[in-house]
Design a protein around this motif. Structure first.
Motif, PDB file in Angstrom:
ATOM      1  N   ASN A  28       0.781  -1.275   0.120  1.00 37.52           N
ATOM      2  CA  ASN A  28       0.071  -0.116   0.168  1.00 37.52           C
ATOM      3  C   ASN A  28       0.829   1.218  -0.085  1.00 37.52           C
ATOM      4  O   ASN A  28       1.036   1.868   1.133  1.00 37.52           O
ATOM      5  N   ASP A  29       1.410   1.766  -1.193  1.00 38.08           N
ATOM      6  CA  ASP A  29       2.190   2.743  -1.310  1.00 38.08           C
ATOM      7  C   ASP A  29       1.725   3.945  -1.810  1.00 38.08           C
ATOM      8  O   ASP A  29       2.475   4.920  -2.344  1.00 38.08           O
ATOM      9  N   ASN A  30       0.212   4.066  -2.317  1.00 32.66           N
ATOM     10  CA  ASN A  30      -0.183   5.144  -2.712  1.00 32.66           C
ATOM     11  C   ASN A  30      -1.126   5.894  -1.806  1.00 32.66           C
ATOM     12  O   ASN A  30      -2.294   5.335  -1.303  1.00 32.66           O
ATOM     13  N   SER A  31      -0.781   7.210  -1.525  1.00 28.15           N
ATOM     14  CA  SER A  31      -1.917   8.008  -0.614  1.00 28.15           C
ATOM     15  C   SER A  31      -2.912   8.511  -1.415  1.00 28.15           C
ATOM     16  O   SER A  31      -3.091   8.896  -2.580  1.00 28.15           O
ATOM     17  N   PRO A  32      -4.077   8.710  -0.698  1.00 27.65           N
ATOM     18  CA  PRO A  32      -5.171   9.213  -1.408  1.00 27.65           C
ATOM     19  C   PRO A  32      -4.708  10.602  -1.847  1.00 27.65           C
ATOM     20  O   PRO A  32      -4.179  11.472  -1.510  1.00 27.65           O
ATOM     21  N   GLU A  33      -5.489  11.145  -2.995  1.00 29.05           N
ATOM     22  CA  GLU A  33      -5.421  12.209  -3.525  1.00 29.05           C
ATOM     23  C   GLU A  33      -6.666  13.123  -3.471  1.00 29.05           C
ATOM     24  O   GLU A  33      -7.815  12.487  -3.793  1.00 29.05           O
ATOM     25  N   ILE A  34      -6.502  14.274  -3.134  1.00 31.33           N
ATOM     26  CA  ILE A  34      -7.605  15.203  -2.832  1.00 31.33           C
ATOM     27  C   ILE A  34      -7.627  16.191  -3.938  1.00 31.33           C
ATOM     28  O   ILE A  34      -6.778  17.090  -4.037  1.00 31.33           O
ATOM     29  N   ILE A  35      -8.872  16.225  -4.662  1.00 30.79           N
ATOM     30  CA  ILE A  35      -9.220  17.001  -5.826  1.00 30.79           C
ATOM     31  C   ILE A  35     -10.216  17.913  -5.414  1.00 30.79           C
ATOM     32  O   ILE A  35     -11.122  17.557  -5.359  1.00 30.79           O
ATOM     33  N   VAL A  36      -9.992  19.356  -5.668  1.00 28.71           N
ATOM     34  CA  VAL A  36     -10.937  20.165  -5.232  1.00 28.71           C
ATOM     35  C   VAL A  36     -11.517  21.013  -6.594  1.00 28.71           C
ATOM     36  O   VAL A  36     -10.551  21.510  -7.215  1.00 28.71           O
ATOM     37  N   SER A  37     -12.749  21.208  -6.789  1.00 27.30           N
ATOM     38  CA  SER A  37     -13.418  21.845  -8.054  1.00 27.30           C
ATOM     39  C   SER A  37     -14.651  22.579  -7.506  1.00 27.30           C
ATOM     40  O   SER A  37     -15.013  22.321  -6.336  1.00 27.30           O
ATOM     41  N   SER A  38     -14.979  23.778  -8.615  1.00 30.99           N
ATOM     42  CA  SER A  38     -15.802  24.480  -8.255  1.00 30.99           C
ATOM     43  C   SER A  38     -15.849  25.128  -7.307  1.00 30.99           C
ATOM     44  O   SER A  38     -16.643  25.456  -6.269  1.00 30.99           O
ATOM     45  N   LEU A  39     -14.654  25.694  -6.838  1.00 27.47           N
ATOM     46  CA  LEU A  39     -14.053  26.387  -5.542  1.00 27.47           C
ATOM     47  C   LEU A  39     -14.759  28.001  -5.868  1.00 27.47           C
ATOM     48  O   LEU A  39     -14.655  28.585  -6.651  1.00 27.47           O
ATOM     49  N   MET A  40     -15.485  28.167  -4.860  1.00 29.15           N
ATOM     50  CA  MET A  40     -15.998  29.702  -4.758  1.00 29.15           C
ATOM     51  C   MET A  40     -14.815  30.577  -4.083  1.00 29.15           C
ATOM     52  O   MET A  40     -14.436  30.160  -3.001  1.00 29.15           O
ATOM     53  N   ASN A  41     -14.187  31.557  -4.772  1.00 28.60           N
ATOM     54  CA  ASN A  41     -13.203  32.360  -4.457  1.00 28.60           C
ATOM     55  C   ASN A  41     -13.547  33.026  -3.166  1.00 28.60           C
ATOM     56  O   ASN A  41     -12.842  33.199  -2.257  1.00 28.60           O
TER      57      ASN A  41
END
Length: 874
Positions: A341-354
Motif C-alpha cells: 500500500n504505497d499510494n496515498s489518497p489524492e484530494i481534488i477540489v473543484s468548483s471552488l468559490m473564491n
C-alpha cells in the motif's frame, strides 16, 4: 647576494685601476686536485713574480677572486700560494670537462696586477648512480627471441677516465647484455631476449645490472631489473548460475541490494579481471530502475519501483574479462515486484468559490471535493474529514465525492479568510493519508459604521484669523473594506444656530474650513456636529461633536477708568509741600477688553516736565513722590501716564495729570469727606449700614454655595462656559482687570502678613496660549501649553484644589468683611485702609499655585466717610 655585490664592486675597482694606471699584466697558471686539504701549496708565487718574500710584504700583496669563498691565499713570509678552502670540482664546474679558477694578485708601490689561472683536476670520488633503484619490464609469454629492451643510463659526477666505462649483467637463462660505446654518444646498454618465456614455469625473472667507471680503483653502481612474464588471455569467464531469480518490494529504498553476480576466469592477471554490465536485450526499463556495479557484480535499486507500473523485470547481464582480445560470458536475472500500500489518497477540489459573503446562509456550497487512490481493493478506499475548528463541514455525495458546506456564521472583520484542512485516509495496512488546504475568502458586507477616534473634538481658532483656512481635519475609520469603507463627511445643520455660515467641511478629506473671521469678544465658543457616512448599501453613519474655541488676540487698547477717563482732558491733583517721599498722589486704573496675557496692564510715566519728582507703580498705577519737595521744584508738575498691555504687539492708552504743590494742607480736597456721627445714638445711617452688611454677607454665602455646587457637578461637556483664563495680577498690591464677562472665584486672606486674593478661572480645556505666573519679584513668566486630553482630565484634580482653597477663602472673606465693617458699626472715625493685591495661579505642568500678597500700608492719614467706604467695598 650582498657577497656577490661586494665582489662585483671589487671587479669594478680593478677595471678602473687598469684604465688609469700603467700596470703590467701577465698570467700565471697552476693546477691542483680537488678535495685536497687546506694549506696545500699550489705554487711558488714569489718566484713566478720574480720577487723575494720581503718585497711581497713591502708591496702589500693581495689575492682577490670573484667567488663566494676565498679558495686560495698567499703566504707573505714564504711567498707560496696555498689552498684556503675545500675545493669540490663537481660543485664548481658541474657537467664540464675542464674546470679552472681565476684569481688576481695585486701589488702596490708600484702597482702591479697579475692574473693567476688554477686548473682543478678531477679525482674519482663519485660512484656511478642509476636514477631509479628498480626497473620493471613487462613481457608477454608470446615474445620472440632477439627482442631488445633498452636499459637506463648510469650517472657519474666524475669526468674523463673516472666516468662510466662499462656495464655488466648478472648470469641468467633468458637474457644477455649488449653494450654500445661510441665517441659521439654516451655509453648505453640493451637487454636482449635469448629464448622464449613461459609464465607457467617462471612468472618473474630478477636481474642485476652493474655500471663500472674507469677510476683507480674503479667504482660501481647497480640496478635491479624485474621482468614480469605477462599471461596470454586464453580462458573465458563463467557465471556461478545460468539463471538468477530475485524478489523486491515496491518502493524499496534507493540503493537497496537486489542480488550479487559471480563469475570466474582461469587466466591470471588482467586476463582474469572481470567487468559486469547490462546488455540491451533485457527489459527496456531495467537500466532505469537498477544499477550494476562493474567490479563487484552487485545489482542495486536505482529509482523507485512501482508495482502498478511493472510487476516483474527481466535483466540480461554479461561478464567480460580485461584480456586482449577480451572474452565475454552472458547471463539472465528475473526480478519479481511485491505490491504494498504505497499510494496515498489524492484530494481534488473543484468548483471552488473564491469568496463567500459575510452573511452567507448555512448550507451554502463552497466547493466540491473528490478523493482518489491509485491502489486497488481496500487500499483504494478512503475516508475524508475536516480537521480543526472552522465554520464548514463535508457532506458525502457518492462514494469518494464530497461537498464543502457553510456550517457557521462569518465575521470578516475578525477573520477575513479560512484555511480549511481536509484529511483523507485509506484502509490499507498501514493506512496512508493526505491533506489538502482550501483557502476560503470572506467577502465584506456593510455591517460596521464609521468610527471617530473620540466622541468630542476640541478645535482652537485664533480670533481675526483669515477665512477659508483649514482649522481641523476630522478622520473616521470603517472596519469594512472597499466601497463599504469609503467615508464622506457632512456638517449637521442646526436651525437655531447657523453653523454652515461659519464653517464648512470637505466631504472627502474631512478638512474643516472657517468661512468667516471670529471675534473673541463677541463669541468665545460654538459647537456643531459632523456626520461620517460610508458608501455601503445601505449606508451607515456616526456623529462626532466638534467644539470650537476662539482664542483671544490683542486687538483692544486699554481703557482708562474714572475719574481720569475723559478723553483729551487734563486732570489735576494737589499735594502738600511737606509731603514725604512715597506720598500717595493718585491712582490710575484701566481695563482691557481682551483677556489673559493680553489684558495684563503696566503703567509708565512717559513724559516728565520739570524735575523727576514722581514715580508710578508699574502694575499698581499708583503715583507717589520719590523724595521731599525742595524750593527749586516747580509748583505744577504735568505728568503723562502711559498704560500698556502685554500683547504682541502691545497696545497703549495715555492720561494727563497736573500735580499742583500747595503750601497749606487744609486746601487739599479728599475724595471722601468725614461725616461726623453721633456716638450716643443709633442713627438711620447705622441701620442702613447694618442692612447692607447683612445683604452682602447673605449674597456672598449664596453665591459661594452655588459655585461649590456647580463645580461639584460640572463635567467636561459643559462647554458653554469654557473660556480662556484671564490673569491680571501684580506683585505690588493692585489689580489690572478686563471688562470681559467671565466669572472668577475670588478668595481674600487676612490671617497673614499679606492679604491674598486668588482668582480661579472657570473650567476650560487647556488652550494653545500663554499661561502667565507673576512672582514676588515683579517678573513675568510664560508657559506654552497645548490642548490635550491628559490636561483636560487633570482638570478634576484642579477642581479638588479649588474646592479646598474655597473653604479657606470663605473663612478669610468673612473675617475680612467683619474687619472692614466692624469699625463702621462702632462709629470709628479713622482707620487704616488695606490695599488687597491680586495674585495669579501659576498654571504649570504640576497644576499648583502659589499665593503672593502683601499688605500695603498707606502713609497718608486720610479719613473716609463710612458710607462711601461701604459703597466702595460693595
Amino acid at each position: 647576494m650582498a657577497t656577490w655585490q661586494r665582489y662585483d664592486h671589487v671587479w669594478i675597482v680593478l677595471c678602473v685601476l687598469l684604465c688609469f694606471c700603467e700596470w703590467s699584466v701577465a698570467q700565471i697558471s697552476y693546477s691542483v686536485f680537488e678535495e685536497v686539504d687546506k694549506g696545500t701549496v699550489v705554487g711558488n708565487l714569489a718566484k713566478d713574480l720574480n720577487l723575494n718574500p720581503q718585497q711581497l710584504q713591502s708591496r702589500n700583496l693581495e689575492i682577490n677572486s670573484g667567488y663566494k669563498m676565498q679558495y686560495f691565499q698567499a703566504d707573505l713570509k714564504s711567498g707560496f700560494l696555498y689552498v684556503n678552502e675545500r675545493i669540490d670540482r663537481e660543485e664548481l664546474c658541474p657537467n664540464t670537462v675542464k674546470c679552472s679558477l681565476n684569481v688576481e694578485a695585486m701589488l702596490s708601490h708600484p702597482r702591479d696586477l697579475r692574473r693567476i689561472e688554477i686548473d682543478i683536476l678531477d679525482v674519482n670520488d663519485h660512484s656511478p648512480l642509476f636514477l631509479e633503484e628498480v626497473k620493471i619490464i613487462d613481457m608477454t609469454e608470446s615474445s620472440y627471441p632477439g627482442e631488445r629492451y633498452p636499459l637506463p643510463f648510469a650517472r657519474d659526477s666524475d669526468t674523463g677516465s673516472n666516468s662510466v666505462k662499462t656495464y655488466k649483467l648478472s648470469t641468467n637463462d633468458y637474457f644477455s647484455l649488449d653494450v654500445q660505446n661510441s665517441e659521439k654518444q654516451s655509453l648505453s646498454a640493451e637487454l636482449v631476449l635469448q629464448k622464449s618465456l613461459d609464465r607457467e614455469k617462471q612468472a618473474v625473472i630478477t636481474l642485476t645490472l652493474t655500471a663500472v667507471d674507469g677510476g683507480k680503483p674503479p667504482r660501481s653502481g647497480t640496478l635491479q631489473i624485474t621482468v614480469n612474464v605477462m599471461d596470454v588471455n586464453d580462458n573465458t569467464p563463467v557465471f556461478s548460475q545460468s539463471l538468477y531469480k530475485a524478489q523486491i518490494v515496491e518502493n524499496a529504498k534507493i540503493g537497496a541490494t537486489l542480488l550479487e553476480l559471480s563469475a570466474t576466469d582461469l587466466d591470471d592477471g588482467v586476463n582474469s579481471d572481470i567487468i559486469y554490465s547490462f546488455t540491451g536485450q533485457g527489459h527496456k526499463d531495467s537500466g532505469e530502475h537498477f544499477i550494476l556495479n562493474q567490479e563487484t557484480g552487485v545489482i542495486t535499486v536505482k529509482s523507485q519501483i512501482n508495482f502498478e507500473e511493472n510487476q516483474a523485470y527481466e535483466i540480461r547481464v554479461q561478464a567480460r574479462d580485461k584480456g586482449t582480445p577480451p572474452r565475454i560470458a552472458h547471463g539472465k536475472v528475473l526480478v519479481e515486484v511485491i505490491d504494498i500500500n504505497d499510494n496515498s489518497p489524492e484530494i481534488i477540489v473543484s468548483s471552488l468559490m473564491n469568496q463567500v459573503k459575510e452573511d452567507a446562509e448555512l448550507g451554502t456550497v463552497v466547493a466540491l471535493v473528490t478523493v482518489t487512490d491509485r491502489d486497488g481493493g481496500k487500499n483504494g478506499h478512503a475516508n475524508c474529514i475536516i480537521t480543526g475548528s472552522v465554520p464548514f463541514k463535508l457532506k458525502l455525495n457518492y462514494k469518494n465525492y464530497y461537498s464543502l458546506l457553510v456550517d457557521g456564521a462569518f465575521d470578516r472583520e475578525s477573520v477575513s479568510q479560512y484555511d480549511v484542512t481536509i484529511t483523507a485516509t485509506d484502509d490499507g495496512t498501514p493506512p496512508l493519508s493526505s491533506t489538502n488546504v482550501i483557502t476560503v475568502h470572506v467577502s465584506d458586507v456593510n455591517d460596521n459604521p464609521p468610527r471617530f477616534p473620540h466622541p468630542v473634538i476640541n478645535v482652537y481658532v485664533t480670533e481675526n484669523s483669515p477665512t477659508d483656512r483649514v482649522i481641523h481635519t476630522v478622520t473616521a475609520t470603517d472596519a469594512d473594506v472597499g466601497e463599504n469603507a469609503k467615508v464622506t463627511f457632512v456638517i449637521i445643520n442646526n436651525a437655531s444656530f447657523p453653523v454652515l455660515s461659519m464653517v464648512n467641511i470637505n466631504p472627502e478629506t474631512g478638512e474643516i474650513v472657517c468661512l468667516q473671521s471670529f471675534n473673541y469678544e463677541e463669541k468665545k465658543t460654538f459647537q456643531f456636529k459632523v456626520q461620517a457616512t460610508d458608501s455601503g448599501v445601505p449606508p451607515l453613519s456616526s456623529n462626532v461633536t466638534v467644539n470650537v474655541c476662539i482664542l483671544d488676540e490683542n486687538d483692544n487698547s486699554p481703557g482708562i477708568l474714572a475719574p481720569y477717563s475723559e478723553h483729551g482732558s487734563v486732570n489735576s491733583e494737589n499735594i502738600p509741600y511737606s509731603a514725604e517721599a512715597g506720598y500717595f498722589v493718585a491712582k490710575i486704573r484701566a481695563v482691557d477688553a481682551d483677556s489673559g496675557y493680553n489684558a495684563l496692564l503696566s503703567y509708565h510715566i512717559s513724559e516728565f516736565k520739570g524735575t523727576n519728582l514722581f514715580r508710578i507703580g508699574t502694575s499698581s498705577g499708583e503715583i507717589r513722590t520719590k523724595r521731599r519737595m525742595s524750593d527749586n521744584d516747580l509748583k505744577t508738575h504735568p505728568l503723562v501716564v502711559l498704560v500698556c498691555d502685554n500683547g504682541e504687539p502691545s497696545l497703549t492708552a495715555t492720561v494727563s495729570i497736573d500735580v499742583v504743590v500747595v503750601e497749606n494742607t487744609g486746601d487739599l480736597q479728599t475724595q471722601f469727606r468725614h461725616v461726623p456721627l453721633k456716638e450716643d445714638s443709633f442713627s438711620a445711617l447705622n441701620l442702613y449700614l447694618l442692612i447692607a452688611i447683612a445683604s452682602v454677607s447673605v449674597i456672598f454665602l449664596l453665591s459661594l454655595i452655588s459655585l461649590i455646587a456647580v463645580k461639584c457637578h460640572r463635567t467636561d461637556n459643559s462647554f458653554s462656559r469654557y473660556s480662556a483664563p484671564m490673569i491680571t495680577t501684580h506683585p505690588d498690591g493692585s489689580w489690572s482687570y478686563s471688562k470681559s464677562t467671565q466669572q472668577y472665584d475670588v478668595c481674600f486672606s487676612s490671617d497673614t502678613l499679606k492679604s491674598d486674593v486668588v482668582v480661579f478661572p472657570p473650567q476650560f480645556p487647556p488652550v494653545d496660549g500663554e499661561l502667565i505666573s507673576i512672582n514676588g519679584g515683579d517678573t513675568l513668566s510664560r508657559t506654552q501649553t497645548l490642548p490635550n486630553h491628559e490636561k483636560v482630565c487633570k482638570g478634576l484634580i484642579s477642581h479638588i484644589f479649588h474646592f479646598l482653597a474655597l473653604r479657606k477663602c470663605c473663612r478669610i472673606v468673612w473675617v475680612s468683611i467683619c474687619a472692614f465693617h466692624l469699625p463702621i458699626l462702632l462709629n470709628v472715625k479713622q482707620f487704616r485702609t488695606v490695599d488687597v493685591e491680586l495674585i495669579s495661579i501659576n498654571y504649570n505642568r504640576r497644576r499648583h499655585f502659589k499665593q503672593n500678597s502683601e499688605i500695603t500700608k498707606y502713609r497718608d492719614n486720610r479719613t473716609y466717610e463710612p458710607s462711601r467706604f461701604i459703597l466702595l467695598v460693595i
